[in-house]
Design an enzyme around this catalytic site. Sequence first.
Site, PDB file in Angstrom:
ATOM      1  N   LYS A  86       0.946  -1.398  -0.056  1.00 23.00           N
ATOM      2  CA  LYS A  86       0.270  -0.022   0.081  1.00 23.00           C
ATOM      3  C   LYS A  86       0.981   1.227  -0.037  1.00 23.00           C
ATOM      4  O   LYS A  86       1.460   1.618   1.065  1.00 23.00           O
ATOM      5  CB  LYS A  86      -0.746   0.141   1.281  1.00 23.00           C
ATOM      6  N   GLU A 100       9.862   1.409  10.243  1.00 18.64           N
ATOM      7  CA  GLU A 100      11.061   2.605   9.978  1.00 18.64           C
ATOM      8  C   GLU A 100      10.236   3.679  10.049  1.00 18.64           C
ATOM      9  O   GLU A 100       9.531   4.009   8.997  1.00 18.64           O
ATOM     10  CB  GLU A 100      11.565   2.253   8.486  1.00 18.64           C
ATOM     11  N   CYS A 124      14.022  11.040   6.183  1.00 23.51           N
ATOM     12  CA  CYS A 124      13.914  10.553   7.676  1.00 23.51           C
ATOM     13  C   CYS A 124      15.217  10.921   8.534  1.00 23.51           C
ATOM     14  O   CYS A 124      14.903  11.241   9.502  1.00 23.51           O
ATOM     15  CB  CYS A 124      13.564   9.000   7.760  1.00 23.51           C
ATOM     16  N   GLU A 129      10.100  15.948  14.702  1.00 22.34           N
ATOM     17  CA  GLU A 129      10.431  15.959  13.339  1.00 22.34           C
ATOM     18  C   GLU A 129       9.612  16.910  12.434  1.00 22.34           C
ATOM     19  O   GLU A 129       8.442  16.777  12.651  1.00 22.34           O
ATOM     20  CB  GLU A 129      10.112  14.401  12.748  1.00 22.34           C
TER      21      GLU A 129
HETATM   22  P1  NAD Z   1       2.424   8.647   7.410  1.00 21.68           P
HETATM   23  O1  NAD Z   1       2.847   7.932   8.889  1.00 21.68           O
HETATM   24  O2  NAD Z   1       1.547   9.760   7.457  1.00 21.68           O
HETATM   25  O3  NAD Z   1       2.071   7.552   6.394  1.00 21.68           O
HETATM   26  C1  NAD Z   1       2.832   6.511   6.096  1.00 21.68           C
HETATM   27  C2  NAD Z   1       2.009   5.284   5.280  1.00 21.68           C
HETATM   28  O4  NAD Z   1       1.060   4.982   6.319  1.00 21.68           O
HETATM   29  C3  NAD Z   1       1.128   6.114   4.232  1.00 21.68           C
HETATM   30  O5  NAD Z   1       1.051   4.999   3.295  1.00 21.68           O
HETATM   31  C4  NAD Z   1      -0.072   6.100   4.973  1.00 21.68           C
HETATM   32  O6  NAD Z   1      -1.336   6.104   4.168  1.00 21.68           O
HETATM   33  C5  NAD Z   1      -0.417   4.985   5.943  1.00 21.68           C
HETATM   34  N1  NAD Z   1      -1.300   5.353   6.889  1.00 21.68           N
HETATM   35  C6  NAD Z   1      -1.592   6.333   7.701  1.00 21.68           C
HETATM   36  N2  NAD Z   1      -2.421   5.897   8.549  1.00 21.68           N
HETATM   37  C7  NAD Z   1      -2.615   4.770   8.671  1.00 21.68           C
HETATM   38  C8  NAD Z   1      -3.275   3.987   9.492  1.00 21.68           C
HETATM   39  N3  NAD Z   1      -4.130   4.347  10.434  1.00 21.68           N
HETATM   40  N4  NAD Z   1      -3.078   2.499   9.250  1.00 21.68           N
HETATM   41  C9  NAD Z   1      -2.445   1.949   8.119  1.00 21.68           C
HETATM   42  N5  NAD Z   1      -1.814   2.781   7.523  1.00 21.68           N
HETATM   43  C10 NAD Z   1      -1.848   4.103   7.746  1.00 21.68           C
HETATM   44  O7  NAD Z   1       3.860   9.094   7.051  1.00 21.68           O
HETATM   45  P2  NAD Z   1       4.223   9.827   5.706  1.00 21.68           P
HETATM   46  O8  NAD Z   1       3.856  11.423   5.945  1.00 21.68           O
HETATM   47  O9  NAD Z   1       3.528   9.247   4.470  1.00 21.68           O
HETATM   48  O10 NAD Z   1       5.749   9.835   5.800  1.00 21.68           O
HETATM   49  C11 NAD Z   1       6.911  10.771   6.461  1.00 21.68           C
HETATM   50  C12 NAD Z   1       7.445  10.002   7.530  1.00 21.68           C
HETATM   51  O11 NAD Z   1       7.815   8.722   7.322  1.00 21.68           O
HETATM   52  C13 NAD Z   1       8.206  10.788   8.445  1.00 21.68           C
HETATM   53  O12 NAD Z   1       8.026  10.563   9.791  1.00 21.68           O
HETATM   54  C14 NAD Z   1       9.580  10.202   7.871  1.00 21.68           C
HETATM   55  O13 NAD Z   1      10.663  10.363   8.903  1.00 21.68           O
HETATM   56  C15 NAD Z   1       9.344   8.745   7.791  1.00 21.68           C
HETATM   57  N6  NAD Z   1       9.985   7.834   6.880  1.00 21.68           N
HETATM   58  C16 NAD Z   1      11.032   6.942   7.583  1.00 21.68           C
HETATM   59  C17 NAD Z   1      11.993   6.296   6.901  1.00 21.68           C
HETATM   60  C18 NAD Z   1      12.836   5.291   7.552  1.00 21.68           C
HETATM   61  O14 NAD Z   1      13.556   4.634   6.796  1.00 21.68           O
HETATM   62  N7  NAD Z   1      12.896   5.446   8.620  1.00 21.68           N
HETATM   63  C19 NAD Z   1      12.057   6.594   5.309  1.00 21.68           C
HETATM   64  C20 NAD Z   1      11.069   7.470   4.926  1.00 21.68           C
HETATM   65  C21 NAD Z   1      10.111   7.981   5.416  1.00 21.68           C
END
Ligand code: NAD
Length: 493
Positions: free
Chosen positions: A185, A261, A296, A393
């Site tokens: 997803k 992650e 991240c 963050e």
């Molecule tokens: P997010 O948590 O808003 O969303 C991530 C994913 O989770 C999306 O696909 C979203 O649709 C899904 N999601 C949201 N609510 C959900 C739920 N209730 N149940 C299941 N899935 C759900 O994050 P974002 O804004 O897309 O990305 C930014 C974040 O990602 C930042 O915190 C960044 O640090 C992190 N990130 C971490 C890494 C790593 O390797 N550590 C890499 C890239 C991004």
Amino acid sequence: MDWSELSATVKWNIQPFIGGRYRPSDSTEVFQNVNPATELSLCDIPNGCAQDIDQAVRVARQRFDDGCWSNVSPFRRMEVLLKLAELITKNKIQLALLDTLEMGKPITASLFDAETFAPGLIRSWAGYADKLMGLAAPINSSTVVLNTYQPRGVIGAITAWNFPVVNAVVKLAPALAAGNAVVLKPSELAPSSALKLAELALEAGLPEGVLNVVPGLGSTVGQALALHPGVDMVSFTGSTGTGRKIMELSGRSNGKPVLLECGGKSPHVVFADIGDIEGVAAATVEGALWNQGQVCSAHTRWLVEEEIADSLVESIVRRASQRQPDDPLKEATIDGPLASPAQRARVKAYVEEGTKSGARAVLRGMIQERGGCYVSPTVFDRVQPHMRIVREEIFGPVLCVQRFSTEEEAVALANGTDYGLEATVWTRDMGRSKRLAHAIKAGGVSIRTSGKQDGEVFVLSQEPQKASGFGVEIGLKGLESYSTLKSISFIGA
Ligand code: NAD
């Protein structure tokens, strides 16, 4: 190349890719796929629903159980993944355009992701496919116990938007190399390149239904995937808040293992002995503004020894003020817009919060309110450890500088947030570098002796700490994460 002209030729087709073909979503509700460079809609995206996920999981389960992928030789898996890497490079123009239009990444950066970054990662995992070996323990003349790895089954993968094609590859490559079936997803902000990857995987020889991609919202398909009892493991990349929800959803369903992650607030600790102020400042600005700070491990928290702080801050501000965002479809553009209006609002709120809490804005960025989510860099100096801008963050072009006088103070500041993703220590003192690498709580610590960096940095396996998550994806350990360890005992004379 005229990327604007090319972008007009993109045919949008965002629907679930299940069992080797596109099918309409069972959901009739849609939301808009907004181009952050213009804030105009590119197309509609179905919200998605639990039925979409249920179909995808059923197909994945059936394909896992029939052994079409889980039971083939690892050499075949390697071959298919290598072919996929080749096809990604071949389709780099289309993949790059999709990512740039959906999340605003400058086109040259999206091309790098599709031509080099993502295929390189796939090749690395492909090379491990035949190296996932267990142990044999010959207990005595009649008993031998084996430890063997088996694929877990159906992996639910949920990804973030900041590196759309790369984030998808980081999930599917190790999971597939280990023999699993996958339901992916992608983020609702940028789902198209992941759907294209599913098409390319089929062309590379992956059997139908082994990789399925279901676009939609987190609250609909994301939640349904994490809750589904037919999913054997969830691998998640995204914010810490959502990561915690994923753990909860796993607990409420079948207690599936979870790999997280999540977010970061990576410290860069600069000691005066480094000398090369201009080199450090150049690397600081590059690292902090890479992908508009939407990384991240973004280099946005700077801990600087008092003695060099004034000159380093002056150089950072001089360089950062020259970085102005522009149209991501121009090849000369280095910084594009932020990924969405929501992301712009988030950054704006943190900049206001920093000012209100008393941090000194030595560079205040422009925030364009409409017609494109363009935000230029802000630099805060003399940030205090309790301030939210340095604890949370931001995920945007906002740099925070904290000053320290002693090594102990530097370690305390570095460990002063909930996160533990990565850290960098800038020093030429070998003893100090070892002490800090040990003391800083982070999954990865880099020691830098100058601003110069030749070629790519090879990332070994590492596991995030604290609120940044847990579990390992990179390298052979990644294949282990997507496998279950079984012991088989041969007993008898
Ligand atoms: P997010 O948590 O808003 O969303 C991530 C994913 O989770 C999306 O696909 C979203 O649709 C899904 N999601 C949201 N609510 C959900 C739920 N209730 N149940 C299941 N899935 C759900 O994050 P974002 O804004 O897309 O990305 C930014 C974040 O990602 C930042 O915190 C960044 O640090 C992190 N990130 C971490 C890494 C790593 O390797 N550590 C890499 C890239 C991004």
